[in-house]
Design an enzyme around this catalytic site. Structure first.
Site, short mmCIF file in Angstrom:
data_model
loop_
_atom_site.label_atom_id
_atom_site.label_comp_id
_atom_site.label_asym_id
_atom_site.label_seq_id
_atom_site.Cartn_x
_atom_site.Cartn_y
_atom_site.Cartn_z
N THR A 42 -21.92 -4.81 -35.22
CA THR A 42 -21.91 -5.87 -36.22
C THR A 42 -22.87 -6.98 -35.79
O THR A 42 -23.34 -7.74 -36.62
CB THR A 42 -20.50 -6.46 -36.42
N LYS A 65 -24.04 -8.88 -26.26
CA LYS A 65 -22.94 -7.99 -26.60
C LYS A 65 -22.26 -7.62 -25.29
O LYS A 65 -22.76 -7.95 -24.22
CB LYS A 65 -23.44 -6.73 -27.32
N ARG A 66 -21.10 -6.94 -25.37
CA ARG A 66 -20.47 -6.51 -24.13
C ARG A 66 -21.47 -5.74 -23.27
O ARG A 66 -22.33 -5.02 -23.78
CB ARG A 66 -19.26 -5.61 -24.44
N LYS A 68 -24.72 0.57 -24.25
CA LYS A 68 -25.46 -0.45 -24.99
C LYS A 68 -26.83 -0.71 -24.35
O LYS A 68 -27.67 -1.42 -24.89
CB LYS A 68 -24.65 -1.74 -25.08
N LYS A 104 -25.49 -9.61 -37.97
CA LYS A 104 -25.57 -11.07 -37.85
C LYS A 104 -27.02 -11.52 -37.63
O LYS A 104 -27.48 -12.51 -38.21
CB LYS A 104 -24.72 -11.55 -36.67
N HIS A 117 -12.81 3.58 -34.36
CA HIS A 117 -13.90 2.68 -33.97
C HIS A 117 -14.85 3.24 -32.93
O HIS A 117 -15.79 2.56 -32.54
CB HIS A 117 -13.32 1.37 -33.41
C1 LIG Z 1 -20.32 -9.75 -33.29
C2 LIG Z 1 -19.78 -9.90 -31.96
C3 LIG Z 1 -19.64 -8.80 -31.11
C4 LIG Z 1 -20.09 -7.42 -31.51
O1 LIG Z 1 -21.45 -7.28 -31.19
P1 LIG Z 1 -22.16 -5.86 -31.11
O2 LIG Z 1 -23.58 -6.22 -30.90
O3 LIG Z 1 -21.93 -5.20 -32.43
O4 LIG Z 1 -21.57 -5.14 -29.98
C5 LIG Z 1 -19.14 -8.99 -29.85
N1 LIG Z 1 -18.77 -10.21 -29.42
C6 LIG Z 1 -18.90 -11.29 -30.20
C7 LIG Z 1 -18.49 -12.61 -29.67
C8 LIG Z 1 -19.40 -11.19 -31.49
O5 LIG Z 1 -19.51 -12.28 -32.25
#
Ligand SMILES: *Cc1c(COP(=O)(O)O)cnc(C)c1O
Length: 808
Positions: free
Chosen positions: A651, A543-544, A549, A655, A355
């Site tokens: 991911t 995101k985190r 990032k 979305k 990952h």
């Molecule tokens: C989809 C998702 C992530 C991953 O987000 P990235 O932008 O790909 O880092 C992290 N936390 C939650 C709650 C998510 O739904």
């Protein structure tokens, strides 16, 4: 009981009374939620049993997806949608004066994961059940999920997330399926004729008690399982009677230490945290799962050699990779197989997903931690290592350096990635770029040995949660145009392409977007007291919080924009609402400073009347799955701006795209594949390419201080971190300043000019409403390719060799 509205109402009222001993008026929303949950669980129980029976009777191959994280979020709504009973419940509730959405909101988020990796596991379970695949999850039933994020004076404060406080309506404790996991002790080697036997003695036993949750398929009868293991002490009550005081205290200590194994999720997904307890968690999951899987197999089959035809075991990252030595242990010590035969079965059964290439996330364990805790497992790893190194030595005599680089054990550490690669039959990355980097760089030498092992499986997301569930407005608009077929075959979303220039569709998509923005704006007003303009661009970065990032890049763009507007009172920009959300790992100081910085600039900008509300900055606290579900449908712009090569897939990007937001992003992870699908005119790309970044890392040549000296905008921004323009109190952003000017590991300053230009393009594009929504429709149309249904069918065909089985 869900057949029609009337039956449902009657059944529901009866259950409410029998469960809580009160009438509808006296029950709380929590009671109301729990009751509906119990009814749903009962409703699926027949299919749950039928599913398991049919898997057994038809003797079909099954996959077990092992993961230390399952970021499930809430489940009730997904279950109602998948069971096709949500409308009945909604209408029945209306007549009872209840609001289904409110009751769904009562469910605590199951936050048993950090971010993308854990959410992927949850989406995969959903897709496996939808596609009739016999596939189950196995994980740990952490009593505390990922911490709850509070913000005090702009600083992140972590609160334990006791998600089980009110119980978990979906779980079923299966005490009779308890297994024992053994830690510590000694291994006694005995010679028996010409074979050796290994006795594990003086170990500390820990009971693994399973809690099963149903995983419900979409409009079908499949109900798979997610088994979460709870750690409990093996003290029988009678033991206490024989204990005098000293022993009693030892017993208490033992009880505490065993129960701590399933106490907390480690709140960090990107740095390797060398905690012994974490290793215990990993082995606990792996040993309990494998004992169970093997016992299930043996109940039905005589010949252990055929196990790989009936069972596939997948390890989500290296966290469960002790599955390799554990399966070896069981096959040899328990089943009496020889090494070669056990190795053949093990490697054919287990597969592994990588990952990340972040070096700080590549797991390794000091021998002095692992060897005493898992003595037999360590012996087996040593043997795997010796055999592998011997093989390399024969192939590359004298190449010590190469062998050291590839060895599982070196410099006093056990390295989990080499163990994973060597001990399984498939290694996959999670996007085309990431998989290429694995074989060309991080795992190059292993790839040269066994090229056929390596493959790509680009991540995906379940469109059932992220579109049908999260965005009913858009769901209806899409269905009105292309019919409902896309709900079970998301690739059909492509049919929208022919309508991309249809003014009516563009307007409907715009209308839904506005409604979603209004909903989010109301939430922001309620929770934060910030008024945001729904005609502004909702520019979202959730995101985190992590340096790679690059939330900082976004913040610097805002600081730059703010300065421009402030110094030019006459210019009009397209108003923007910048929305952030995300948790910083508790020990990650830089990330926590970034959280504080966002709050600091928000405070100044949101309260400056001179910019006439043209910019607003909002930080949504405690980002998690439920927040994602309410924010993403309201986004116009999706920030996917990681340093190229660093985000394995992402991911979140998928979305947003599926909900019609346009991406501003780097050529990183799955952004590249998104760009290829939608075309460069339908995404805003900027910044260094991955090969350029990798080249800088290898050969140097980038000096952040030059950027500071050359670009006045950068100089002003960085100076503002130090000189108090934004900072009223005594806050310290020095660590941010120096992390950039001294090294800028993630090329924030380097990419800044190109990011600002891309943001300029975003702003201009947003003015052209028709073409903006044309782009939006094209993004939605191509998002079906990123449904986890697609991803899972590829795993099933190309890694697991798994056939679907339609439960009757
Ligand atoms: C989809 C998702 C992530 C991953 O987000 P990235 O932008 O790909 O880092 C992290 N936390 C939650 C709650 C998510 O739904």
């Amino acid at each position: 009981m869900f057949h029609d509205k009337e039956t449902f109402k009657k059944a529901y009222l009866e259950r409410l009374i029998s469960m809580h001993g009160k009438g509808l008026e006296e029950t709380t929303p929590a009671d109301q939620y729990y009751t509906l949950g119990m009814m749903v669980r009962e409703y699926v129980s027949r299919n749950w049993i039928a599913t398991n029976n049919q898997y057994q009777v038809k003797d079909t191959k099954q996959v077990y997806y092992l993961s230390l994280e399952f970021l499930l979020g809430k489940l009730l709504k997904s279950y109602l949608i998948n069971l096709n009973i949500r409308t009945v419940c909604e209408e029945g509730f209306q007549e009872l004066g209840l609001d289904l959405e409110k009751i769904e909101a009562e469910e605590p988020d199951a936050g048993l994961g950090n971010g993308g990796l854990g959410r992927l596991a949850a989406d995969f379970l959903d897709s496996m059940a939808a596609l009739h695949y016999p596939g189950h999850g196995m994980g740990i039933r952490y009593r505390y999920g990922l911490f709850e994020q509070k913000i005090i004076d702009g600083y992140q404060v972590e609160i334990p997330d006791y998600w089980l406080r009110e119980g978990n309506v979906w779980e079923v404790r299966k005490s009779d399926k308890t297994v024992e996991v053994r830690f510590g002790g000694e291994v006694i080697t005995k010679e028996m004729g010409d074979t050796l036997s290994f006795d594990h003695v003086k170990y500390e036993p820990v009971l693994a008690v399973p809690y099963d949750m149903p995983v419900i398929g979409y409009h079908n009868k499949t109900v798979n399982s997610l088994r979460l293991w709870n750690a409990e002490s093996a003290i029988k009550d009678y033991d206490f009677d024989h204990m005098h005081n000293r022993h009693y205290h030892q017993m208490i200590e033992y009880k505490k230490s065993t129960e701590s194994i399933s106490e907390f999720l480690y709140p960090d997904d990107s740095t390797f945290d060398g905690k012994r307890l974490r290793l215990k968690q990993q082995y606990f999951l792996v040993s309990a799962s494998l004992q169970t899987i093997l016992a299930r197999y043996k109940r039905q089959h005589e010949d252990i050699a055929h196990m790989p035809e009936k069972i596939a075991i997948h390890t989500n990252d290296t966290h469960p990779v002790l599955a390799i030595p554990e399966l070896m242990r069981l096959l040899m010590d328990q089943e009496g197989l020889g090494w070669e035969e056990a190795w053949d079965i093990t490697t054919k059964t287990i597969s592994y997903t990588n990952h990340t290439i972040l070096s700080e996330a590549l797991e390794c364990w000091a021998i002095e931690v692992m060897a005493p805790l898992l003595p037999r497992i360590f012996m087996i790893i040593e043997e795997i290592n010796e055999r592998y190194c011997q093989k390399l030595w024969d192939q590359y005599p004298g190449e010590w350096e190469k062998i050291r680089r590839m060895a599982i054990i070196s410099d006093g550490y056990v390295r989990m990635a080499p163990l994973a690669i060597i001990g399984c039959h498939s290694v996959n990355g999670v996007s085309a770029l990431h998989s290429t980097i694995l074989v060309e760089d991080l795992m190059k030498e292993f790839y040269e040995e066994e090229p056929d092992k390596f493959n790509n499986k680009t991540n995906g997301i379940t469109h059932r949660r992220w579109l049908i569930g999260a965005n009913p407005g858009l769901t209806n608009v899409i269905t009105d145009v292309i019919g409902a077929g896309w709900k079970s075959s998301p690739s059909q979303l492509k049919r929208l392409i022919s309508y991309k220039n249809d003014a009516a569709l563009q307007q409907s998509v715009a209308k839904v977007k506005l409604e979603n923005k209004e909903k989010l704006a109301a939430l922001i007003w309620r929770d934060y007291g910030i008024k945001v303009d729904t005609s502004s661009i909702f520019d979202v970065h959730i995101k985190r919080i992590h340096a790679y990032k690059r939330q900082l890049l976004n913040v610097f763009h805002i600081m730059n924009l703010y300065k421009r507007v402030k110094e030019n009172p006459d210019i009009s920009i397209t108003p923007r609402t910048f929305i952030f959300g995300g948790k910083a790992a508790p020990g990650y100081h830089l990330a926590k400073s970034i959280v504080k910085l966002i709050h600091t600039i928000a405070e100044v900008i949101n309260h400056d009347p001179s910019i006439r509300d043209q910019i607003k900055v909002v930080f949504i606290r405690n980002y998690g799955v439920s927040h994602a579900e309410s924010i993403i449908p309201a986004a116009d712009v999706s920030e996917q701006i990681s340093t190229a090569s660093k985000e394995a897939s992402g991911t979140g990007n998928m979305k947003f795209m599926m909900n019609g937001a346009l991406t501003i992003g780097t050529l990183d992870g799955a952004n590249i594949e998104i760009a290829q699908k939608v075309g460069d005119d339908h995404i805003f790309l900027f910044g260094l390419r991955p090969d350029e970044v990798l080249d800088y890392y290898q050969h140097g040549g980038y000096h952040a201080r030059d950027m500071y000296n050359r670009d006045k905008r950068i100089r002003v921004i960085l100076d503002q971190l130090m000189n108090g323009t934004f900072v009223k109190e005594d806050v310290d952003f020095k660590s941010i300043y120096y992390s950039l000017i001294d090294y800028d590991e993630y090329f924030v300053l380097k990419d800044f000019p190109s990011y600002v230009d891309a943001q300029q393009t975003v702003e201009q594009s947003y003015q052209h409403t028709a073409s903006w929504y044309e782009k939006s429709i094209v993004n939605i149309a191509h998002s079906g390719a990123f449904s986890s249904d697609q991803t899972i069918s590829r795993y099933a065909k190309e890694i697991w060799d798994l056939e679907p089985l339609r439960v009757q």
